[in-house]
Enzyme design. Sequence first.
Site, mmCIF file in Angstrom:
data_model
loop_
_atom_site.group_PDB
_atom_site.id
_atom_site.type_symbol
_atom_site.label_atom_id
_atom_site.label_comp_id
_atom_site.label_asym_id
_atom_site.label_seq_id
_atom_site.Cartn_x
_atom_site.Cartn_y
_atom_site.Cartn_z
ATOM 1 C CG ASP A 82 -0.339 -19.587 2.854
ATOM 2 O OD1 ASP A 82 0.466 -19.111 3.665
ATOM 3 O OD2 ASP A 82 0.001 -20.304 1.903
ATOM 4 C CE LYS A 89 2.941 -17.375 0.467
ATOM 5 N NZ LYS A 89 2.184 -18.596 0.763
ATOM 6 C CE1 TYR A 91 -3.049 -3.009 0.248
ATOM 7 C CE2 TYR A 91 -3.933 -2.080 2.257
ATOM 8 C CZ TYR A 91 -3.974 -3.039 1.261
ATOM 9 O OH TYR A 91 -4.946 -4.007 1.288
ATOM 10 C CG ASP A 148 -6.899 -3.994 4.311
ATOM 11 O OD1 ASP A 148 -7.833 -3.814 5.113
ATOM 12 O OD2 ASP A 148 -6.895 -3.520 3.158
#
Length: 335
Positions: A206, A173, A124, A230
């Site tokens: 995940d 990740k 972002y 988010d």
Amino acid sequence: MATAVTLIPGDGIGPEVVNAAVEVIEAAGVRLDWHRAAAGAGAVPTHGTPIPAATLASIRETKLALKGPLATPIGEGYRSVNVALRKEFDLYANVRPARSFAGVETRYTGVDLIVIRENTQGLYSGVEHFVDEEHSAAESISIITRKGSERIVEYAFQYAKSRGRRKVTLVHKANILKCTSGLFLETGRKVAARHAGIEFKELIVDNCAMQLVKNPNQFDVIVTTNLFGDILSDLTSGLIGGLGLTSGANIGVDAALFEAVHGTAPDIAGKGVANPSAVMLAGVMLLEHIGERTAADKLDTAIREAIASKEATTPDLGGSATSRMFTNAVLKRLR
Ligand code: NAD
């Protein structure tokens, strides 16, 4: 002297729910000096911009804001007002608690966790472009810095410590995003090593999403980057009844902004049936932030008891009460 707070009623249901929040905050026994300020689509006709300079000046002065939802005007040249406010005041920590409500039917009971999201970096960062004039491809650049990672993970540990929380889970990740998420993880591990009293866990995003849905009660404080935070914080708000019951804080070194997580709800604006709980709970976070712990606890209890009693349930939670009736149910418990 009363603490000064910039009050941004916002658009749509904003003024209805924000005014209800002001009433219950005052009834909790704290006198605040509210500086009303405009922002959002509603500010454009009078100020010519959704982020008037006077509003920014007010926040710069008070360093505190309670904000209703804002609509970003449609059209070229307007960026999200919420994102702009976060950038302007470097509000790097987005804090979203998710705690179950008695009386609100959900899949799980006893959920009590907090998502702390890095609020200014990652995907972002706003560095995005099409690669050619035909728009045949586009690129978005994720920016992660060591300093930005360090301050958000440190914030998460300090938050955990100050509230007697036992565990911080860093979500990443790094197996795929080896540089960006890798830097966040590596920096987070170093910060964790300074806080031996608090358990530290790492989890790939995940897997975290799956674990949250299967067994949310294993989580305590989650810290993660902007995009993951988010998404995961909306997931966790779904675990406790949805966005209508969720508040959030945007914290920086020099300023803090408290808000409901929901939007302007144009479908019900002006009907007097919006649920003011989320902004009221943002008020609880504001009171906590300024050290008014007793009033914060009192207000939190009153809101939760009013919801649990089901005597004034608004339509979003399956009842037929108006915002006024719900506000009165909270006020009754504060007096
Ligand atoms: P929304 O949250 O406004 O509405 C989604 C649904 O939830 C609607 O059915 C609405 O009636 C309901 N709802 C939301 N808050 C409620 C409340 N307090 N009580 C009862 N019902 C409630 O989301 P949207 O429709 O996607 O967005 C509408 C506008 O809000 C858009 O302009 C969007 O940009 C803006 N928005 C602002 C913020 C913010 O300022 N923080 C956040 C999200 C959306």
